[in-house]
Design an enzyme around this catalytic site. Structure first.
Site, PDB file in Angstrom:
ATOM      1  N   ASP A 368      14.250  31.220  33.320  1.00 14.11           N
ATOM      2  CA  ASP A 368      13.592  30.980  32.156  1.00 14.11           C
ATOM      3  C   ASP A 368      13.672  32.424  31.770  1.00 14.11           C
ATOM      4  O   ASP A 368      14.226  33.441  32.215  1.00 14.11           O
ATOM      5  CB  ASP A 368      12.144  30.436  32.443  1.00 14.11           C
ATOM      6  CG  ASP A 368      10.971  29.753  31.249  1.00 14.11           C
ATOM      7  OD1 ASP A 368      10.561  30.560  30.982  1.00 14.11           O
ATOM      8  OD2 ASP A 368      11.244  29.145  30.872  1.00 14.11           O
ATOM      9  N   ASP A 480      12.701  29.370  22.880  1.00 14.24           N
ATOM     10  CA  ASP A 480      11.302  29.395  23.121  1.00 14.24           C
ATOM     11  C   ASP A 480      10.740  30.388  21.300  1.00 14.24           C
ATOM     12  O   ASP A 480      11.477  30.895  20.942  1.00 14.24           O
ATOM     13  CB  ASP A 480      10.166  30.084  24.191  1.00 14.24           C
ATOM     14  CG  ASP A 480       9.013  30.162  24.646  1.00 14.24           C
ATOM     15  OD1 ASP A 480       8.530  28.998  23.386  1.00 14.24           O
ATOM     16  OD2 ASP A 480       8.967  30.014  25.242  1.00 14.24           O
ATOM     17  N   ASP A 550       2.210  23.522  27.891  1.00 16.93           N
ATOM     18  CA  ASP A 550       2.178  24.439  28.380  1.00 16.93           C
ATOM     19  C   ASP A 550       1.063  23.988  29.734  1.00 16.93           C
ATOM     20  O   ASP A 550       1.241  24.768  31.111  1.00 16.93           O
ATOM     21  CB  ASP A 550       2.103  25.911  27.884  1.00 16.93           C
ATOM     22  CG  ASP A 550       3.210  26.402  28.206  1.00 16.93           C
ATOM     23  OD1 ASP A 550       4.501  26.389  28.372  1.00 16.93           O
ATOM     24  OD2 ASP A 550       2.894  27.667  27.204  1.00 16.93           O
TER      25      ASP A 550
HETATM   26  C1  DGJ Z   1       5.639  29.721  26.295  1.00 21.15           C
HETATM   27  C2  DGJ Z   1       6.849  28.713  27.627  1.00 21.15           C
HETATM   28  O1  DGJ Z   1       5.904  27.809  26.802  1.00 21.15           O
HETATM   29  C3  DGJ Z   1       7.137  28.580  28.512  1.00 21.15           C
HETATM   30  O2  DGJ Z   1       7.155  27.706  29.284  1.00 21.15           O
HETATM   31  C4  DGJ Z   1       7.142  30.404  28.643  1.00 21.15           C
HETATM   32  O3  DGJ Z   1       8.987  29.444  28.735  1.00 21.15           O
HETATM   33  C5  DGJ Z   1       7.217  31.215  28.843  1.00 21.15           C
HETATM   34  N1  DGJ Z   1       7.342  31.226  26.985  1.00 21.15           N
HETATM   35  C6  DGJ Z   1       7.768  32.184  28.715  1.00 21.15           C
HETATM   36  O4  DGJ Z   1       7.694  33.212  27.979  1.00 21.15           O
END
Ligand code: DGJ
Length: 726
Positions: A368, A480, A550
């Protein structure tokens, strides 16, 4: 033929397996909406024709004698601004002489098999031309020369249709489009409830249901994103409609930016439903000879309740929206390092995760945020998309080789639409972000939005991505998007085009996604926006799965997944087991199995016992994959309606397999509780694989499955798998 035109009665009729939609060409070529609802035969359609009606204080068309036609008092197919209909209009063009009086009327039409795409925009597609029939109605404003083509495509077998609009400036003057909704349906009554999905970060897509009231009610976004806060989905359902009973009309916009879903109940208690680009802040300068296309709206009708409406959307999107290699083949079971490490990782740590994950049977590891530039925290480096080899302990290819050697695929994270204030790219190009002159730029997560309305900016970012992706074996990309747009403006456009920027921005995003899918057709893309901030059909066209939220707490996830399932299929919802504490691994697994399954934790921290559970879960993931990914979802007990437990089930298309899951959210009453299943064949017999007990489908659906043998403790859950006995 699913679409017919009766030239004598001047009526179009668009049929699906369960619905009819009827349009009339009325006097003076007004296009009137006559009917949308349960399927009706072609017989005696003249009965539906508009009989006229006078409305006091409503200007009338002078050419239609005896005052029997007031624009404010009839059901329009595509209502225009400023010409006697005072309700919310679908279409408004600011003409060269400064007024926005607009009036497009029928000119001609054509009907054909198949479905055209929409330039630069995602849309549903026909797998085979025989799946879909399209009606194009050409309309024109005789005064200004502006034309609008209304597109209707009917997915006959599925009970769904789509609508979109293309505007052509056939005049010799530049005009500005002020409003261009993709669909409008005028219902004769307002005895409906409106369902929308609201939320916020980490609590996406709660179900809001309220009766329609006189006046306007809206769910919309002006965040430059479809957003966590409202979703471009809305439904109009009969006041007494339930999951299994009653009429439900679902509307969804295939769009990822500012939208508006509006319902206006008028003085005569009719209701007008509109869905399209949010006119608030929008404008589009259209030069002579140029065209502009609206996004596509999807419309689904069910006379078997809200559950069936959702299942129609799911079948439709699985077949006619999701594309590419990953549409039908099994997607990799992944582990993502984000919740375990944040940006505090190096190559060895990723490899150690991969090693353990491989032992457990996981297919892919996703690295990630934090692998590029100087990205050690979220204050910096977005835009500097160069691999940080020092952090990874060598080139990216070396890390991937180590991972592949363990038998795992490799995935990577990107946030292409952003630029950090503290980045080399921003220092070099401070005007490459969305901003307006002389005004402080609001910051969110220490970052600005990069200006994807500009081709030079898009090309630069894409080339930087291409440099990494073309020389490394990347199997998956998590895209993202972690803030919304404010001070929406671009240094790349003149003052009279600044109202176009939000739309141009999303067109730019779509273009980059399109290039990615074409250049890397084998790479699986998972969309994400701080979790599910851009969970919409536009994104699903490019990425077959989206990180749903999240929030990975399994109890919170129940509401998020139930709400999301109103419109979007299970196999589009990224759902991971994490280290969150509110329930054990069994329940976390049972909840995550609902979607595109994965893990989001440090696998080296599992106890011996937990590892046994995880290995079991991996087996289940494979075993139940088809019924979850391609079966029909039945919401049995909704966490929005029941505080004690939630339950849902998947049933295979042939009704030979079913997977039932229930989670206890709070200790329920001790009385016997029977969970009535749905969607089975009442005539078939089903064996419970675990106990070998055989039940009739009728018994499971009418009397139900007794739940008292299962634990009633908070956070516990069970799942049952049934197979039909031949
Ligand atoms: C927000 C995402 O929803 C998370 O899963 C992760 O990828 C973070 N950003 C990383 O900055």
């Amino acid at each position: 033929m699913p679409i017919i035109f009766d030239s004598e009665k001047k009526i179009f009729k668009l049929d699906t397996a369960n619905s009819s939609y009827v349009i009339e060409i009325y006097d003076e070529n007004y296009l009137l909406h006559l009917y949308y609802g349960a399927k009706i035969p072609d017989y005696n359609l003249k009965n539906l024709k508009f009989k006229g009606g006078f409305a006091s204080f409503s200007p009338v068309n002078i050419n239609i004698e005896d005052g029997r036609f007031s624009p404010d008092n009839c059901t329009f197919e595509y209502p225009c601004e400023g010409t006697g209909d005072f309700r919310l209009s679908a279409f408004a063009v600011r003409n060269a002489d400064g007024n926005n009086s607009t009036d497009v009327r029928y000119v001609s039409h054509k009907i054909y098999n198949g479905k055209p795409g929409i330039d630069g925009l995602p849309s549903l597609y026909a797998s085979d031309d025989s799946d879909v029939t399209t009606l194009e109605i050409l309309t024109e404003d005789k005064v200004t020369g502006i034309q609008a083509i209304l597109y209707y495509s009917v997915f006959e077998k599925l009970g769904a249709m789509t609508r979109s609009v293309k505007v052509i400036n056939n005049s010799d003057k530049t005009v500005e489009i002020e409003r261009i909704y993709s669909t409008c349906v005028d219902f004769q009554t307002s005895n409906y409830d409106m369902i929308t999905l609201y939320g916020k970060w980490s609590k996406e897509r709660n179900v809001a249901r309220r009766p329609l009231a006189h006046g306007r009610q809206t769910a919309s976004s002006k965040r430059g994103s479809s957003s966590h806060h409202q979703n471009p989905f809305g439904a109009i359902v009969a006041n007494d409609a339930t999951e299994d009973f009653g009429e439900a009309y679902g509307f969804n916009l295939v769009y990822s930016s500012n939208f508006s879903f509006d319902v206006e109940v008028d003085q005569n208690s009719g209701s007008r439903v509109l869905l399209g680009i949010n006119p608030d802040g929008f404008g589009w300068k259209l030069e002579p000879g140029k065209t502009f296309s609206s996004p596509e709206a999807v419309m689904v009708y069910s006379d078997k309740g809200i559950g069936e409406m959702s299942r129609i959307f799911h079948r439709l999107y699985r077949k006619h929206l999701i594309r590419g290699k990953w549409k039908d083949i099994k997607r990799p079971l992944l582990i993502n390092n984000w919740e375990a490490t944040g940006m505090d990782f190096d190559g060895d740590k990723i490899v150690s995760f991969a090693k353990k994950a491989a032992e457990l049977g996981v297919d892919m590891i996703v690295m990630d945020d934090g692998w590029f530039g100087n990205r050690f925290d979220d204050r910096r480096a977005l835009g500097d998309w160069q691999v940080n080899e020092e952090k990874l302990g060598g080139p990216l290819s070396y890390l991937i080789e180590r991972i592949n050697a363990l038998g795992l695929k490799f995935g990577i994270w990107y946030e292409p639409e952003m630029i950090s204030r503290d980045s080399n790219l921003y220092r070099e190009h401070p005007d490459w972000c969305i901003h307006v002159p002389n005004r402080e730029k609001s910051i969110a997560r220490h970052q600005y939005v990069i200006d994807f309305s500009r081709r030079d900016v898009r090309d630069y970012i894409y080339n930087e991505m291409y440099k990494v992706l073309s020389v490394n074996k990347v199997d998956y990309l998590k895209w993202d998007f972690n803030r919304n747009l404010s001070e929406i403006g671009s240094a790349g456009y003149p003052a009279d085009q600044q109202k176009e920027i939000a739309h141009r921005f999303v067109l730019g995003t779509y273009e980059i996604m399109d290039r990615l899918t074409k250049d890397f057709p084998d790479m699986l893309i998972e969309n994400c926006s701080g979790g599910g901030g851009r969970f919409d059909a536009g994104m699903l066209y490019y990425s077959p799965q989206i990180w749903t939220s999240d929030n990975t707490d399994p109890i919170e996830r129940l509401s998020i997944q139930f709400g999301t399932s109103m419109c979007y299929p299970a196999n589009t919802m990224g759902a991971h087991v994490s280290a969150s504490r509110r329930a054990g691994y069994e329940t976390k697994g049972n909840v995550a199995l609902w979607g595109s399954f994965g893990y989001e934790l440090d696998p080296n921290r599992f106890t011996e016992e937990e590892q046994v559970t995880i290995k079991e879960q991996v087996k289940e993931y494979h075993k139940y994959y088809d019924v979850i990914h391609f079966g029909d979802l039945y919401r049995l007990i909704s966490p929005f309606e029941n505080h004690f437990r939630a339950a849902w089930m998947f049933v295979s298309e042939d009704k030979n397999e079913a997977l039932v899951t229930s989670v206890v959210m709070r200790k329920p009453e001790d009385r016997p509780f029977f969970l009535r299943l749905k969607g089975l064949d009442p005539e078939k017999y089903y064996v419970d694989e675990e106990t070998n007990e055989v039940y009739s489908g009728a018994l499971l659906m009418n009397a139900g499955l007794c739940l008292n043998e299962f634990s009633l403790d908070d956070g516990t859950s069970f799942k049952k798998y049934f197979k039909s006995v031949k």
